[in-house]
Motif scaffolding. Sequence first.
Motif, PDB file in Angstrom:
ATOM      1  N   CYS A  75       0.959  -1.312   0.256  1.00 35.15           N
ATOM      2  CA  CYS A  75       0.225   0.269   0.240  1.00 35.15           C
ATOM      3  C   CYS A  75       0.862   1.212   0.323  1.00 35.15           C
ATOM      4  CB  CYS A  75      -1.197  -0.376   1.138  1.00 35.15           C
ATOM      5  SG  CYS A  75      -0.091   0.192   2.729  1.00 35.15           S
ATOM      6  N   HIS A  76       0.071   2.758   0.052  1.00 27.48           N
ATOM      7  CA  HIS A  76       1.073   3.985   0.219  1.00 27.48           C
ATOM      8  C   HIS A  76       2.774   3.561   2.026  1.00 27.48           C
ATOM      9  CE1 HIS A  76       0.978   8.740   0.468  1.00 27.48           C
ATOM     10  NE2 HIS A  76       2.369   7.722   0.280  1.00 27.48           N
ATOM     11  N   HIS A  77       1.977   3.431   2.912  1.00 31.23           N
ATOM     12  CA  HIS A  77       3.029   3.425   4.007  1.00 31.23           C
ATOM     13  C   HIS A  77       2.603   1.940   4.453  1.00 31.23           C
ATOM     14  CE1 HIS A  77       2.583   8.281   3.580  1.00 31.23           C
ATOM     15  NE2 HIS A  77       4.152   7.808   3.530  1.00 31.23           N
ATOM     16  N   GLY A  78       2.674   0.811   3.979  1.00 28.74           N
ATOM     17  CA  GLY A  78       2.109   0.422   4.916  1.00 28.74           C
ATOM     18  C   GLY A  78       1.666  -0.812   5.776  1.00 28.74           C
ATOM     19  N   ARG A  80      -2.146  -0.037   5.543  1.00 28.43           N
ATOM     20  CA  ARG A  80      -3.802  -0.950   4.830  1.00 28.43           C
ATOM     21  C   ARG A  80      -3.216  -2.173   4.341  1.00 28.43           C
ATOM     22  NH1 ARG A  80      -5.232   3.452   0.059  1.00 28.43           N
ATOM     23  NH2 ARG A  80      -3.098   4.145   1.134  1.00 28.43           N
TER      24      ARG A  80
HETATM   25  O1  LIG Z   1      -1.195   3.285   2.779  1.00 25.80           O
HETATM   26  S1  LIG Z   1      -1.665   3.428   4.028  1.00 25.80           S
HETATM   27  O2  LIG Z   1      -2.853   2.740   4.964  1.00 25.80           O
HETATM   28  O3  LIG Z   1      -0.299   3.309   4.942  1.00 25.80           O
HETATM   29  S2  LIG Z   1      -1.764   5.388   4.744  1.00 25.80           S
END
Ligand SMILES: O=S(=O)([O-])[S-]
Length: 117
Positions: A75-78, A80
């Motif tokens: 995902c974006h930062h890990g 989700r």
């Molecule tokens: O993509 S995220 O949930 O880590 S912000």
Amino acid sequence: MQQLSATQLKEWLTASTPAGGSGGSPARRPPLLLDVREPWEFELCHLADSLLLPMQSVPARIDELERDADIVVICHHGVRSRQVGGFLERQGFTSIYNLSGGVDAWANDVDPAMHKY
Ligand SMILES: O=S(=O)([O-])[S-]
């Protein structure tokens, strides 16, 4: 669920062969790269050959995934991806990895040309 850094994933992808290392090679098969972000995020940037399955759609589309495959959730930062990874494990998936830091870590540590958001 195992945590995988961006550099560890890069090494895995570089070392692996689609056939899983035939001819006695120890190379592993490449994992399935499962991106659970939203389509607009995927359009901004993604790892090559990744499969987009937005988080909310995973339960309905779970049969598209092999339960014994190596799957790296992204995902974006890990955050989700960790949630989805836990869900997949509870559904009986046996080889789930979370890309720590998500595509942001990939852009920072592996591919500086990748779009960041
Ligand atoms: O993509 S995220 O949930 O880590 S912000």
